[in-house]
Write a protein that holds these residues in place. Structure first.
Motif, PDB file in Angstrom:
ATOM      1  N   LEU A 534     -56.447  34.176  -9.935  1.00 27.04           N
ATOM      2  CA  LEU A 534     -57.349  34.570  -8.862  1.00 27.04           C
ATOM      3  C   LEU A 534     -58.088  33.401  -8.211  1.00 27.04           C
ATOM      4  O   LEU A 534     -58.587  33.543  -7.089  1.00 27.04           O
ATOM      5  CB  LEU A 534     -58.364  35.600  -9.383  1.00 27.04           C
ATOM      6  CG  LEU A 534     -57.748  36.901  -9.918  1.00 27.04           C
ATOM      7  CD1 LEU A 534     -58.848  37.880 -10.299  1.00 27.04           C
ATOM      8  CD2 LEU A 534     -56.803  37.522  -8.903  1.00 27.04           C
ATOM      9  N   SER A 535     -58.125  32.258  -8.884  1.00 27.25           N
ATOM     10  CA  SER A 535     -58.767  31.093  -8.275  1.00 27.25           C
ATOM     11  C   SER A 535     -58.039  30.660  -7.005  1.00 27.25           C
ATOM     12  O   SER A 535     -58.613  30.020  -6.128  1.00 27.25           O
ATOM     13  CB  SER A 535     -58.793  29.927  -9.276  1.00 27.25           C
ATOM     14  OG  SER A 535     -57.474  29.602  -9.696  1.00 27.25           O
ATOM     15  N   VAL A 536     -56.754  31.045  -6.897  1.00 29.50           N
ATOM     16  CA  VAL A 536     -55.956  30.675  -5.728  1.00 29.50           C
ATOM     17  C   VAL A 536     -56.421  31.443  -4.487  1.00 29.50           C
ATOM     18  O   VAL A 536     -56.372  30.924  -3.372  1.00 29.50           O
ATOM     19  CB  VAL A 536     -54.443  30.972  -5.996  1.00 29.50           C
ATOM     20  CG1 VAL A 536     -53.598  30.683  -4.754  1.00 29.50           C
ATOM     21  CG2 VAL A 536     -53.945  30.184  -7.183  1.00 29.50           C
ATOM     22  N   ILE A 537     -56.894  32.666  -4.673  1.00 29.50           N
ATOM     23  CA  ILE A 537     -57.209  33.514  -3.506  1.00 29.50           C
ATOM     24  C   ILE A 537     -58.685  33.876  -3.378  1.00 29.50           C
ATOM     25  O   ILE A 537     -59.050  34.657  -2.508  1.00 29.50           O
ATOM     26  CB  ILE A 537     -56.370  34.817  -3.558  1.00 29.50           C
ATOM     27  CG1 ILE A 537     -56.637  35.595  -4.851  1.00 29.50           C
ATOM     28  CG2 ILE A 537     -54.885  34.516  -3.407  1.00 29.50           C
ATOM     29  CD1 ILE A 537     -55.991  36.968  -4.890  1.00 29.50           C
ATOM     30  N   GLN A 538     -59.545  33.304  -4.217  1.00 27.88           N
ATOM     31  CA  GLN A 538     -60.957  33.721  -4.196  1.00 27.88           C
ATOM     32  C   GLN A 538     -61.673  33.343  -2.897  1.00 27.88           C
ATOM     33  O   GLN A 538     -62.708  33.930  -2.554  1.00 27.88           O
ATOM     34  CB  GLN A 538     -61.715  33.167  -5.401  1.00 27.88           C
ATOM     35  CG  GLN A 538     -61.946  31.673  -5.380  1.00 27.88           C
ATOM     36  CD  GLN A 538     -62.728  31.213  -6.603  1.00 27.88           C
ATOM     37  OE1 GLN A 538     -62.244  31.274  -7.718  1.00 27.88           O
ATOM     38  NE2 GLN A 538     -63.963  30.780  -6.375  1.00 27.88           N
ATOM     39  N   ASP A 539     -61.106  32.375  -2.140  1.00 28.59           N
ATOM     40  CA  ASP A 539     -61.708  31.999  -0.853  1.00 28.59           C
ATOM     41  C   ASP A 539     -61.110  32.766   0.314  1.00 28.59           C
ATOM     42  O   ASP A 539     -61.405  32.463   1.481  1.00 28.59           O
ATOM     43  CB  ASP A 539     -61.536  30.496  -0.610  1.00 28.59           C
ATOM     44  CG  ASP A 539     -62.326  29.657  -1.612  1.00 28.59           C
ATOM     45  OD1 ASP A 539     -63.412  30.115  -2.008  1.00 28.59           O
ATOM     46  OD2 ASP A 539     -61.855  28.572  -1.999  1.00 28.59           O
ATOM     47  N   ALA A 540     -60.266  33.748   0.043  1.00 26.92           N
ATOM     48  CA  ALA A 540     -59.613  34.513   1.112  1.00 26.92           C
ATOM     49  C   ALA A 540     -60.629  35.348   1.888  1.00 26.92           C
ATOM     50  O   ALA A 540     -61.648  35.776   1.355  1.00 26.92           O
ATOM     51  CB  ALA A 540     -58.541  35.424   0.512  1.00 26.92           C
ATOM     52  N   ASP A 541     -60.333  35.571   3.183  1.00 21.95           N
ATOM     53  CA  ASP A 541     -61.201  36.405   4.018  1.00 21.95           C
ATOM     54  C   ASP A 541     -61.166  37.849   3.529  1.00 21.95           C
ATOM     55  O   ASP A 541     -62.180  38.566   3.613  1.00 21.95           O
ATOM     56  CB  ASP A 541     -60.751  36.336   5.480  1.00 21.95           C
ATOM     57  CG  ASP A 541     -60.866  34.923   6.027  1.00 21.95           C
ATOM     58  OD1 ASP A 541     -61.989  34.431   6.131  1.00 21.95           O
ATOM     59  OD2 ASP A 541     -59.810  34.312   6.327  1.00 21.95           O
ATOM     60  N   GLU A 542     -59.994  38.251   3.043  1.00 22.25           N
ATOM     61  CA  GLU A 542     -59.870  39.586   2.467  1.00 22.25           C
ATOM     62  C   GLU A 542     -58.864  39.518   1.326  1.00 22.25           C
ATOM     63  O   GLU A 542     -57.872  38.787   1.391  1.00 22.25           O
ATOM     64  CB  GLU A 542     -59.399  40.620   3.502  1.00 22.25           C
ATOM     65  CG  GLU A 542     -59.343  42.030   2.913  1.00 22.25           C
ATOM     66  CD  GLU A 542     -58.855  43.079   3.900  1.00 22.25           C
ATOM     67  OE1 GLU A 542     -59.201  44.263   3.716  1.00 22.25           O
ATOM     68  OE2 GLU A 542     -58.119  42.725   4.837  1.00 22.25           O
ATOM     69  N   ALA A 568     -62.531  42.299 -10.686  1.00 19.72           N
ATOM     70  CA  ALA A 568     -63.671  41.676 -11.379  1.00 19.72           C
ATOM     71  C   ALA A 568     -63.355  41.445 -12.849  1.00 19.72           C
ATOM     72  O   ALA A 568     -63.666  40.378 -13.401  1.00 19.72           O
ATOM     73  CB  ALA A 568     -64.913  42.554 -11.229  1.00 19.72           C
ATOM     74  N   GLU A 569     -62.733  42.422 -13.487  1.00 17.88           N
ATOM     75  CA  GLU A 569     -62.384  42.288 -14.913  1.00 17.88           C
ATOM     76  C   GLU A 569     -61.384  41.153 -15.119  1.00 17.88           C
ATOM     77  O   GLU A 569     -61.515  40.347 -16.047  1.00 17.88           O
ATOM     78  CB  GLU A 569     -61.789  43.602 -15.425  1.00 17.88           C
ATOM     79  CG  GLU A 569     -62.827  44.715 -15.579  1.00 17.88           C
ATOM     80  CD  GLU A 569     -62.196  46.012 -16.070  1.00 17.88           C
ATOM     81  OE1 GLU A 569     -61.013  45.958 -16.490  1.00 17.88           O
ATOM     82  OE2 GLU A 569     -62.859  47.066 -16.020  1.00 17.88           O
ATOM     83  N   GLN A 574     -59.976  35.573 -16.738  1.00 21.37           N
ATOM     84  CA  GLN A 574     -59.378  34.272 -16.432  1.00 21.37           C
ATOM     85  C   GLN A 574     -60.418  33.154 -16.497  1.00 21.37           C
ATOM     86  O   GLN A 574     -60.095  32.019 -16.886  1.00 21.37           O
ATOM     87  CB  GLN A 574     -58.727  34.308 -15.047  1.00 21.37           C
ATOM     88  CG  GLN A 574     -57.470  35.175 -14.999  1.00 21.37           C
ATOM     89  CD  GLN A 574     -56.807  35.165 -13.632  1.00 21.37           C
ATOM     90  OE1 GLN A 574     -57.274  34.498 -12.697  1.00 21.37           O
ATOM     91  NE2 GLN A 574     -55.722  35.918 -13.498  1.00 21.37           N
ATOM     92  N   LYS A 575     -61.655  33.460 -16.156  1.00 19.26           N
ATOM     93  CA  LYS A 575     -62.742  32.480 -16.219  1.00 19.26           C
ATOM     94  C   LYS A 575     -62.995  32.054 -17.662  1.00 19.26           C
ATOM     95  O   LYS A 575     -63.168  30.851 -17.950  1.00 19.26           O
ATOM     96  CB  LYS A 575     -64.004  33.082 -15.606  1.00 19.26           C
ATOM     97  CG  LYS A 575     -65.154  32.106 -15.455  1.00 19.26           C
ATOM     98  CD  LYS A 575     -66.336  32.792 -14.762  1.00 19.26           C
ATOM     99  CE  LYS A 575     -67.518  31.826 -14.641  1.00 19.26           C
ATOM    100  NZ  LYS A 575     -68.683  32.496 -13.998  1.00 19.26           N
ATOM    101  N   ILE A 576     -62.999  33.023 -18.572  1.00 21.95           N
ATOM    102  CA  ILE A 576     -63.192  32.722 -19.998  1.00 21.95           C
ATOM    103  C   ILE A 576     -62.035  31.894 -20.542  1.00 21.95           C
ATOM    104  O   ILE A 576     -62.236  30.904 -21.263  1.00 21.95           O
ATOM    105  CB  ILE A 576     -63.343  34.040 -20.808  1.00 21.95           C
ATOM    106  CG1 ILE A 576     -64.644  34.757 -20.417  1.00 21.95           C
ATOM    107  CG2 ILE A 576     -63.306  33.764 -22.300  1.00 21.95           C
ATOM    108  CD1 ILE A 576     -64.737  36.180 -20.939  1.00 21.95           C
TER     109      ILE A 576
END
Length: 589
Positions: A534-542, A568-569, A574-576
């Motif tokens: 998800l780090s790849v798309i977290q800056d996406a407009d949508e 969110a889950e 992935q953050k952990i």
């Protein structure tokens, strides 16, 4: 209803008709000159038998025979050039037509047709078709010309003896008809078996690294031998049919020689024909034996060619599922405004909807992220934009034009697509990048190399961007292949960019660098990125989240985090994992 065998090559045969007609004329002349020789020898023997042969007449007969031999050789050369060379040209054009047609077929065709089978059609089967239009045509014409002319000369010597020769002919015809059907059926089985063997060999060689990694060399060899044994068995069945047909034809043909020797000898003893005529008659009979035997070869050759052409026709009969409409719009440049309106899609072989009621709007300059579990329909969704598949319900627009109304060439020319499988050709890195834009300069390639963060890796390559990457890019790592594929998509500077999990094999640091570069250069481009990370798309407009073909969540990163749902889950998980990996790296250092 049986379709005409020559339906796909009729125009080519018409194109080369004069080549074949000229070749047939030269072949006829060759046979005529060949058939005059026995008559001259017969006259010479009669003069010799009467004791009236002079040196002058002997020299005349010798000179005539020499001239006929030279003319026969010259015209034999001409018919070979006209017919055999034309058959090679015909083969080349059929192969070109076949390859061109393959590229027009939809992706679904290649889902059920194996590569090895398609390769076998373009090589082994096409070779059989070439032989049919080369020596098959030659033997057929030679059988007709030489057979007809030989019978004419035989009748001119002795109609009575000629009648005896005809006795075995009906048996020869029945033999050829019987074995012709068997040959056709068995040769088709041979070609099918050869295709399976080719496919197995191609698959094993392509996956040799997996085979070695799992120590399955013996198992793969066993499977290959099974295919090879099947091919051997079917070839032996075919050879048995040939092996029985040709001796049978020769036996029946040789009965004619025995009848002529017995009955013709009696005619000479009775004085009804001369010794010279008897010798000439036997010479013509020898020439007639060839067409009688050649009939078997003709049938064998044509049955093989027919079986192969039928297999090739099956592919050429395939109609692309996806093609331009009669009034397709040829728009050179698109802005990239993409709209999905209540789109439903399923694959032809699947009863279940892969995508249901999908509605999305992607404006130029916007970044759409797509995520979801494996098998949720992410790849299927983006594959609909360049029309790799047709939808069943709903509508997809680009610049407010239904994509079904746009020319496929111009639609796909405006889309840079990087699929999950970063396929590279066995060529240089530079040529792989300039695949969609052949005139791309080395300087422009270096700029793209920088955007995809491949500069440091390039230093390890012996010839830089001119390094050969091997078949399917085998000498590069997964991340390197992905970055070359991204550079290839960027090279055509399209208004729409689609990355289908195209950064999955790249480390987090390189990923961040590439994304920053992409966000800088995309400007008015529509950017669509599928990602599990998800780090790849977290800056996406949508961001849209797919599950079982339906959009279950949508919004930007902050909105989805507030929802506390699937996205969110997964993000927290992935953050952990990322934090644990960072601590492990610090501990090792």
């Amino acid at each position: 209803m049986n379709k005409p065998l020559l339906r796909h090559i009729k125009k080519l045969l018409i194109q080369y008709r004069w080549k074949y007609i000229t070749g047939a004329f030269f072949l006829l002349l060759t046979d005529i000159f060949q058939l005059i020789s026995p008559r001259l020898i017969g006259w010479g023997v009669d003069y010799l038998n009467k004791g009236s042969l002079t040196f002058k007449s002997l020299l005349l007969v010798f000179s005539s025979l020499l001239l006929l031999a030279i003319l026969t050789a010259i015209f034999r050369f001409f018919w070979r050039i006209q017919i055999l060379a034309t058959a090679r040209k015909l083969e080349a054009q059929i192969r070109e037509k076949y390859f061109t047609h393959l590229q027009t077929l939809s992706l679904n065709f290649f889902n059920y047709k194996k590569t090895g089978e398609l390769m076998a059609l373009a090589t082994n089967d096409l070779g059989a078709v070439r032989e049919m239009f080369a020596f098959g045509v030659v033997m057929l014409l030679d059988t007709i010309f030489l057979g007809t002319l030989s019978i004419f000369f035989l009748l001119s010597i002795s109609p009575k003896l000629t009648l005896y020769i005809a006795i075995p002919l009906p048996l020869i015809t029945l033999t050829i008809a019987f074995f012709g059907k068997i040959t056709h059926k068995r040769f088709k089985l041979v070609q099918d078996s050869f295709a399976k063997l080719t496919d197995k060999a191609e698959e094993t060689i392509a996956g040799i690294r997996v085979v070695k990694a799992y120590v399955q060399e013996e198992a793969e060899l066993k499977k290959f031998i099974e295919k090879a044994q099947d091919l051997l068995s079917k070839n032996i069945h075919l050879v048995k049919a040939w092996g029985f047909m040709f001796p049978t034809i020769e036996l029946l043909a040789n009965l004619s020689i025995l009848l002529v020797f017995l009955l013709g000898g009696l005619e000479v003893i009775k004085g009804n024909i001369s010794l010279g005529d008897f010798i000439a008659f036997n010479s013509y009979l020898g020439l007639l034996i060839w067409p009688m035997n050649a009939l078997g070869w003709v049938v064998n050759n044509f049955q093989r060619g027919r079986a192969s052409l039928e297999r090739i026709n099956e592919v050429l009969d395939e109609i692309p599922d996806i093609k331009d409409s009669p009034k397709s719009i040829k728009k050179e440049t698109l802005e990239g405004y993409i709209t999905f309106k209540n789109v439903y899609f399923k694959y032809p072989s699947s009863p279940k909807w892969i995508l249901e009621d999908i509605s999305i709007e992607i404006k130029p300059g916007k970044f759409l992220g797509i995520t979801g579990p494996v098998g949720s329909g992410k790849t299927s969704l983006v594959s609909l934009i360049p029309r790799l598949f047709n939808i069943q319900k709903g509508e997809i627009f680009i610049d407010n034009i239904p994509i079904k109304d746009l020319s496929l060439h111009y639609l796909r020319k405006n889309i840079g697509f990087v699929p999950q499988d970063s396929f590279l050709f066995s060529d240089t890195i530079a040529n792989n990048i300039r695949f969609g834009k052949p005139d791309l300069s080395d300087d422009e390639i270096y700029k793209l190399i920088k955007i995809v963060a491949l500069e440091e890796d390039l230093k390890e390559f012996p010839n830089g961007i001119h390094t050969i990457v091997g078949e399917r890019g085998v000498t590069l790592s997964g991340g390197q292949k992905q970055r070359v594929a991204i550079a290839r998509a960027l090279a055509i500077n399209p208004p729409v960019l689609i990355f289908d999990d195209a950064l999955s094999a790249v480390d987090a640091k390189t990923e961040r660098q590439i994304l920053e570069n992409l966000l800088e250069i995309r400007k008015n481009k529509s950017l669509i990125v599928i990602a599990q990370r998800l780090s790849v798309i977290q800056d996406a407009d949508e961001i849209i989240v797919l599950k079982e073909g339906k959009i279950i969540e949508r919004g930007d990163h902050n909105k989805l985090m507030r929802l506390g749902g699937f996205y969110a889950e997964l993000f927290e998980q992935q953050k952990i994992e990322s934090e644990l990996e960072r601590r492990e790296d610090e501990r090792i250092l």
